[in-house]
Design an enzyme around this catalytic site. Structure first.
Site, PDB file in Angstrom:
ATOM      1  N   LYS A  52       0.866  -1.154   0.027  1.00  0.00           N
ATOM      2  CA  LYS A  52       0.027  -0.002  -0.099  1.00  0.00           C
ATOM      3  C   LYS A  52       0.927   1.280   0.141  1.00  0.00           C
ATOM      4  O   LYS A  52       0.692   2.229  -0.804  1.00  0.00           O
ATOM      5  CB  LYS A  52      -1.047  -0.041   1.311  1.00  0.00           C
ATOM      6  CG  LYS A  52      -1.982  -1.032   1.035  1.00  0.00           C
ATOM      7  CD  LYS A  52      -2.764  -1.667   2.250  1.00  0.00           C
ATOM      8  CE  LYS A  52      -3.640  -2.648   2.070  1.00  0.00           C
ATOM      9  NZ  LYS A  52      -4.281  -3.188   3.241  1.00  0.00           N
ATOM     10  N   GLN A  96      -4.698  -1.785   9.758  1.00  0.00           N
ATOM     11  CA  GLN A  96      -4.427  -3.179   8.900  1.00  0.00           C
ATOM     12  C   GLN A  96      -4.988  -4.446   9.785  1.00  0.00           C
ATOM     13  O   GLN A  96      -4.686  -4.592  11.012  1.00  0.00           O
ATOM     14  CB  GLN A  96      -3.087  -3.518   8.806  1.00  0.00           C
ATOM     15  CG  GLN A  96      -2.768  -4.637   8.065  1.00  0.00           C
ATOM     16  CD  GLN A  96      -3.365  -4.502   6.390  1.00  0.00           C
ATOM     17  OE1 GLN A  96      -3.261  -3.738   5.882  1.00  0.00           O
ATOM     18  NE2 GLN A  96      -3.864  -5.967   6.112  1.00  0.00           N
ATOM     19  N   ASP A 119     -11.118   2.480   4.259  1.00  0.00           N
ATOM     20  CA  ASP A 119     -11.695   1.114   4.201  1.00  0.00           C
ATOM     21  C   ASP A 119     -13.015   0.741   4.125  1.00  0.00           C
ATOM     22  O   ASP A 119     -13.463  -0.254   3.840  1.00  0.00           O
ATOM     23  CB  ASP A 119     -10.703   0.423   5.395  1.00  0.00           C
ATOM     24  CG  ASP A 119      -9.659  -0.596   4.802  1.00  0.00           C
ATOM     25  OD1 ASP A 119      -9.503  -0.900   3.782  1.00  0.00           O
ATOM     26  OD2 ASP A 119      -8.703  -0.901   5.800  1.00  0.00           O
TER      27      ASP A 119
END
Ligand code: NAD
Length: 291
Positions: A52, A96, A119
């Site tokens: 990322k 994460q 997200d």
């Protein structure tokens, strides 16, 4: 069998993002800044976060990585998230997953400022997604929709089987594909670990989205001729012939389905790169919304 090249499509999306960033710079607008919160030293999680960050460099975004030992308490992690929420330079951030077992994932995700929740996992954004309202779509389902769109795969009126009901892939993609939208309008069935007639459901489907995490589980005798398969699964299997000692395998046995499948995404090089591209697209959106 036609391969849907997720790597190629993701490069198209990243190039579009890069030119938006260049335009923003020309117009003296803020450069998007994505941050990642990583807890513990899980190998795959570190690899995903590094990818990322690498993608941020590629499109000209700023990026930050906040790493914590897995001994961090839930309360301290919440305090760290509040700091990122209050950092005006950061447009969007991700926590994460997975988090260490002692930390309540839902509690943590609900602490993320919905305006920075690139997200799309905050209950507010997830609810908006379910209602078909404009929001940050979770990156993997958004990447699947984008792949379908750019590959001109028809979904309207098609029988679609989603295998897996996770909050991050199966559940949201089943919602998106059934919505009354272009590249939605499918008749969606959701299968999961308690489904008893999976093979029959697969054979009856025009489009299969598989998000199980069971290596090469779907075989040629389970699918309809000419159907499309989006293989989301990523599993590391031991492979002594590889330098790393493992290789990455999807949910579908590519050799076995090759004679009957119409379109398929490979693993690696299918949904994975699209997930990262859509995360960056969400970050660009978060930055633009605060102009
Ligand atoms: P998960 O691991 O949380 O759950 C797996 C799901 O599969 C469950 O809903 C379970 O009910 C279902 N399942 C398990 N065995 C089954 C069976 N035999 N028949 C039918 N259903 C079964 O799900 P997840 O987090 O969505 O991850 C699924 C896979 O997708 C994993 O391999 C993961 O690594 C991968 N993944 C890939 C990306 C990407 O960007 N490509 C993103 C997220 C997850």
């Amino acid at each position: 069998m036609k391969i849907i090249d997720g790597k190629k499509v993701s490069i198209e999306v990243l190039d579009e993002i890069k030119s938006s960033v260049e335009n923003r710079a020309k117009n003296s607008l803020k450069i998007p800044h994505l941050a990642a919160i990583l807890v513990g030293d899980d190998g795959p999680s570190q690899t995903y976060v590094n990818s990322k960050i690498k993608a941020c460099d590629r499109v000209g975004f700023k990026s930050s990585l906040f790493k914590y030992n897995d001994s961090i308490s839930e309360q301290d992690l919440i305090s760290e998230i509040q700091k990122v929420n209050n950092n005006d330079d950061i447009d969007g951030f991700i926590v994460q997953l997975p988090l260490p077992k002692k930390i309540n994932q839902e509690k943590i995700l609900s602490q993320v400022d919905p305006h920075k929740d690139v997200d799309g996992f905050h209950p507010i954004n997830y609810g908006k997604m379910a209602l078909g309202l404009d929001t940050f779509l979770p990156a993997t389902p958004a990447g699947i929709i984008e792949l379908i769109k750019r590959s001109k795969i028809q979904t309207e009126g098609k029988k679609c089987l989603v295998i897996g009901r996770s909050q991050i892939v199966g559940r949201p993609i089943s919602i998106l594909l059934s919505q009354s939208k272009v590249f939605g309008n499918s008749t969606v069935t959701v299968a999961h670990s308690k489904t008893i007639n999976l093979k029959e459901l697969c054979i009856d489907s025009d489009l299969i989205i598989s998000a199980i995490g069971s290596p090469e589980f779907i075989k040629g005798n389970m699918i309809k001729k000419g159907s499309t398969i989006i293989d989301v699964g990523i599993t590391r299997v031991d492979d002594s012939s590889s330098n790393k000692g493992y290789r990455i395998v999807g949910d579908v046995d590519l050799n076995s389905v090759s004679d009957s499948v119409g379109y398929i995404t490979p693993v690696p090089g299918g949904v994975g790169p699209m997930t990262i591209a859509m995360l960056l697209q969400n970050t660009l959106k978060a930055c633009s919304l605060s102009d």
